[in-house]
Design a protein around this motif. Structure first.
Motif, PDB file in Angstrom:
ATOM      1  N   GLU A  25      -9.069   4.231  16.995  1.00  0.00           N
ATOM      2  CA  GLU A  25      -9.942   5.197  16.324  1.00  0.00           C
ATOM      3  C   GLU A  25      -9.111   6.249  15.593  1.00  0.00           C
ATOM      4  O   GLU A  25      -8.097   6.720  16.106  1.00  0.00           O
ATOM      5  CB  GLU A  25     -10.823   5.873  17.372  1.00  0.00           C
ATOM      6  N   ASN A  26      -9.510   6.589  14.384  1.00  0.00           N
ATOM      7  CA  ASN A  26      -8.876   7.585  13.519  1.00  0.00           C
ATOM      8  C   ASN A  26      -7.517   7.161  12.958  1.00  0.00           C
ATOM      9  O   ASN A  26      -6.827   7.976  12.362  1.00  0.00           O
ATOM     10  CB  ASN A  26      -8.729   8.940  14.229  1.00  0.00           C
ATOM     11  N   GLU A  27      -7.111   5.919  13.138  1.00  0.00           N
ATOM     12  CA  GLU A  27      -5.872   5.434  12.534  1.00  0.00           C
ATOM     13  C   GLU A  27      -6.203   4.714  11.219  1.00  0.00           C
ATOM     14  O   GLU A  27      -7.234   4.066  11.097  1.00  0.00           O
ATOM     15  CB  GLU A  27      -5.138   4.475  13.462  1.00  0.00           C
ATOM     16  N   VAL A  28      -5.287   4.842  10.274  1.00  0.00           N
ATOM     17  CA  VAL A  28      -5.438   4.201   8.968  1.00  0.00           C
ATOM     18  C   VAL A  28      -4.142   3.444   8.687  1.00  0.00           C
ATOM     19  O   VAL A  28      -3.055   3.927   8.999  1.00  0.00           O
ATOM     20  CB  VAL A  28      -5.683   5.258   7.869  1.00  0.00           C
ATOM     21  N   TYR A  29      -4.267   2.260   8.103  1.00  0.00           N
ATOM     22  CA  TYR A  29      -3.095   1.450   7.780  1.00  0.00           C
ATOM     23  C   TYR A  29      -3.076   1.196   6.281  1.00  0.00           C
ATOM     24  O   TYR A  29      -4.080   0.772   5.695  1.00  0.00           O
ATOM     25  CB  TYR A  29      -3.154   0.123   8.542  1.00  0.00           C
ATOM     26  N   ARG A  30      -1.946   1.453   5.665  1.00  0.00           N
ATOM     27  CA  ARG A  30      -1.744   1.177   4.240  1.00  0.00           C
ATOM     28  C   ARG A  30      -1.082  -0.190   4.127  1.00  0.00           C
ATOM     29  O   ARG A  30       0.083  -0.360   4.486  1.00  0.00           O
ATOM     30  CB  ARG A  30      -0.873   2.274   3.648  1.00  0.00           C
ATOM     31  N   LEU A  31      -1.820  -1.151   3.647  1.00  0.00           N
ATOM     32  CA  LEU A  31      -1.362  -2.535   3.574  1.00  0.00           C
ATOM     33  C   LEU A  31      -0.422  -2.726   2.393  1.00  0.00           C
ATOM     34  O   LEU A  31      -0.769  -2.386   1.266  1.00  0.00           O
ATOM     35  CB  LEU A  31      -2.576  -3.460   3.429  1.00  0.00           C
ATOM     36  N   PRO A  32       0.769  -3.268   2.620  1.00  0.00           N
ATOM     37  CA  PRO A  32       1.692  -3.526   1.511  1.00  0.00           C
ATOM     38  C   PRO A  32       1.047  -4.417   0.438  1.00  0.00           C
ATOM     39  O   PRO A  32       0.199  -5.246   0.726  1.00  0.00           O
ATOM     40  CB  PRO A  32       2.873  -4.225   2.183  1.00  0.00           C
ATOM     41  N   GLN A  33       1.490  -4.249  -0.776  1.00  0.00           N
ATOM     42  CA  GLN A  33       0.890  -4.930  -1.917  1.00  0.00           C
ATOM     43  C   GLN A  33       1.042  -6.443  -1.897  1.00  0.00           C
ATOM     44  O   GLN A  33       0.267  -7.146  -2.532  1.00  0.00           O
ATOM     45  CB  GLN A  33       1.470  -4.378  -3.213  1.00  0.00           C
ATOM     46  N   ASN A  34       2.029  -6.961  -1.186  1.00  0.00           N
ATOM     47  CA  ASN A  34       2.234  -8.412  -1.193  1.00  0.00           C
ATOM     48  C   ASN A  34       1.350  -9.150  -0.190  1.00  0.00           C
ATOM     49  O   ASN A  34       1.423 -10.360  -0.081  1.00  0.00           O
ATOM     50  CB  ASN A  34       3.707  -8.751  -0.955  1.00  0.00           C
ATOM     51  N   HIS A  35       0.494  -8.440   0.541  1.00  0.00           N
ATOM     52  CA  HIS A  35      -0.425  -9.084   1.475  1.00  0.00           C
ATOM     53  C   HIS A  35      -1.647  -9.579   0.713  1.00  0.00           C
ATOM     54  O   HIS A  35      -2.190  -8.866  -0.124  1.00  0.00           O
ATOM     55  CB  HIS A  35      -0.822  -8.116   2.586  1.00  0.00           C
ATOM     56  N   ARG A  36      -2.070 -10.790   1.003  1.00  0.00           N
ATOM     57  CA  ARG A  36      -3.130 -11.429   0.231  1.00  0.00           C
ATOM     58  C   ARG A  36      -4.369 -11.800   1.036  1.00  0.00           C
ATOM     59  O   ARG A  36      -5.402 -12.113   0.472  1.00  0.00           O
ATOM     60  CB  ARG A  36      -2.596 -12.705  -0.441  1.00  0.00           C
ATOM     61  N   LYS A  68      -1.929  -3.164  -8.309  1.00  0.00           N
ATOM     62  CA  LYS A  68      -0.843  -2.182  -8.340  1.00  0.00           C
ATOM     63  C   LYS A  68      -0.985  -1.192  -7.191  1.00  0.00           C
ATOM     64  O   LYS A  68      -0.062  -0.447  -6.897  1.00  0.00           O
ATOM     65  CB  LYS A  68      -0.873  -1.415  -9.662  1.00  0.00           C
ATOM     66  N   ASN A  69      -2.165  -1.172  -6.559  1.00  0.00           N
ATOM     67  CA  ASN A  69      -2.464  -0.224  -5.496  1.00  0.00           C
ATOM     68  C   ASN A  69      -2.346  -0.871  -4.121  1.00  0.00           C
ATOM     69  O   ASN A  69      -2.338  -2.088  -3.991  1.00  0.00           O
ATOM     70  CB  ASN A  69      -3.876   0.331  -5.683  1.00  0.00           C
ATOM     71  N   PHE A  70      -2.299  -0.022  -3.114  1.00  0.00           N
ATOM     72  CA  PHE A  70      -2.271  -0.477  -1.731  1.00  0.00           C
ATOM     73  C   PHE A  70      -3.697  -0.527  -1.196  1.00  0.00           C
ATOM     74  O   PHE A  70      -4.506   0.342  -1.511  1.00  0.00           O
ATOM     75  CB  PHE A  70      -1.466   0.501  -0.862  1.00  0.00           C
ATOM     76  N   ALA A  71      -4.001  -1.519  -0.370  1.00  0.00           N
ATOM     77  CA  ALA A  71      -5.283  -1.537   0.339  1.00  0.00           C
ATOM     78  C   ALA A  71      -5.153  -0.601   1.539  1.00  0.00           C
ATOM     79  O   ALA A  71      -4.082  -0.498   2.146  1.00  0.00           O
ATOM     80  CB  ALA A  71      -5.605  -2.953   0.814  1.00  0.00           C
ATOM     81  N   VAL A  72      -6.243   0.072   1.877  1.00  0.00           N
ATOM     82  CA  VAL A  72      -6.282   0.960   3.031  1.00  0.00           C
ATOM     83  C   VAL A  72      -7.286   0.385   4.017  1.00  0.00           C
ATOM     84  O   VAL A  72      -8.414   0.043   3.648  1.00  0.00           O
ATOM     85  CB  VAL A  72      -6.684   2.391   2.613  1.00  0.00           C
ATOM     86  N   ILE A  73      -6.871   0.271   5.286  1.00  0.00           N
ATOM     87  CA  ILE A  73      -7.699  -0.323   6.323  1.00  0.00           C
ATOM     88  C   ILE A  73      -7.892   0.687   7.438  1.00  0.00           C
ATOM     89  O   ILE A  73      -6.937   1.337   7.863  1.00  0.00           O
ATOM     90  CB  ILE A  73      -7.039  -1.591   6.901  1.00  0.00           C
ATOM     91  N   ASN A  78     -15.729   3.247  16.580  1.00  0.00           N
ATOM     92  CA  ASN A  78     -15.008   3.759  17.757  1.00  0.00           C
ATOM     93  C   ASN A  78     -14.455   2.657  18.645  1.00  0.00           C
ATOM     94  O   ASN A  78     -14.408   2.788  19.865  1.00  0.00           O
ATOM     95  CB  ASN A  78     -15.910   4.692  18.580  1.00  0.00           C
ATOM     96  N   MET A  79     -14.069   1.538  18.048  1.00  0.00           N
ATOM     97  CA  MET A  79     -13.494   0.413  18.788  1.00  0.00           C
ATOM     98  C   MET A  79     -12.137   0.078  18.201  1.00  0.00           C
ATOM     99  O   MET A  79     -11.919   0.238  16.997  1.00  0.00           O
ATOM    100  CB  MET A  79     -14.395  -0.819  18.681  1.00  0.00           C
TER     101      MET A  79
END
Length: 94
Positions: A25-36, A68-73, A78-79
């Motif tokens: 909960e409350n964590e965010v991950y910036r996915l590198p651009q080469n992930h598909r 050109k942008n990063f995906a944000v996950i 609350n799981m």
């Protein structure tokens, strides 16, 4: 455009490498651009890329377009969120 793909769909690329990510909960991950490709193993994911959002539930997959942008996950409901992400081992060079 972010696109869901079926469980039985072929990989986006022939040479993919897989990583597992766990978000609380409350964590965010910036996915590198080469992930598909993203697959949610447990929980609910909120994915944003190029001002587009998609929500994935457990066992759903999404294919990400080149950007050109990063995906944000982030995790919803609350799981903990457990997902796999696949990246090109041999990205196309321009």
């Amino acid at each position: 455009m972010l696109q869901r793909i079926s469980e039985l769909a072929a990989p986006v690329s022939g040479a993919l490498e897989e990583d597992r990510i766990i978000l609380m909960e409350n964590e965010v991950y910036r996915l590198p651009q080469n992930h598909r490709e993203i697959q949610v193993l447990s929980g609910t994911a909120w994915i944003t890329l190029d001002q587009q959002d998609i929500i994935l539930q457990s066992q759903e997959k999404a294919s990400l377009p080149p950007s050109k942008n990063f995906a944000v996950i982030s995790a919803l409901n609350n799981m903990p969120l457990i997902l796999t992400v696949r990246q090109d081992k041999n990205p196309v060079r321009t």
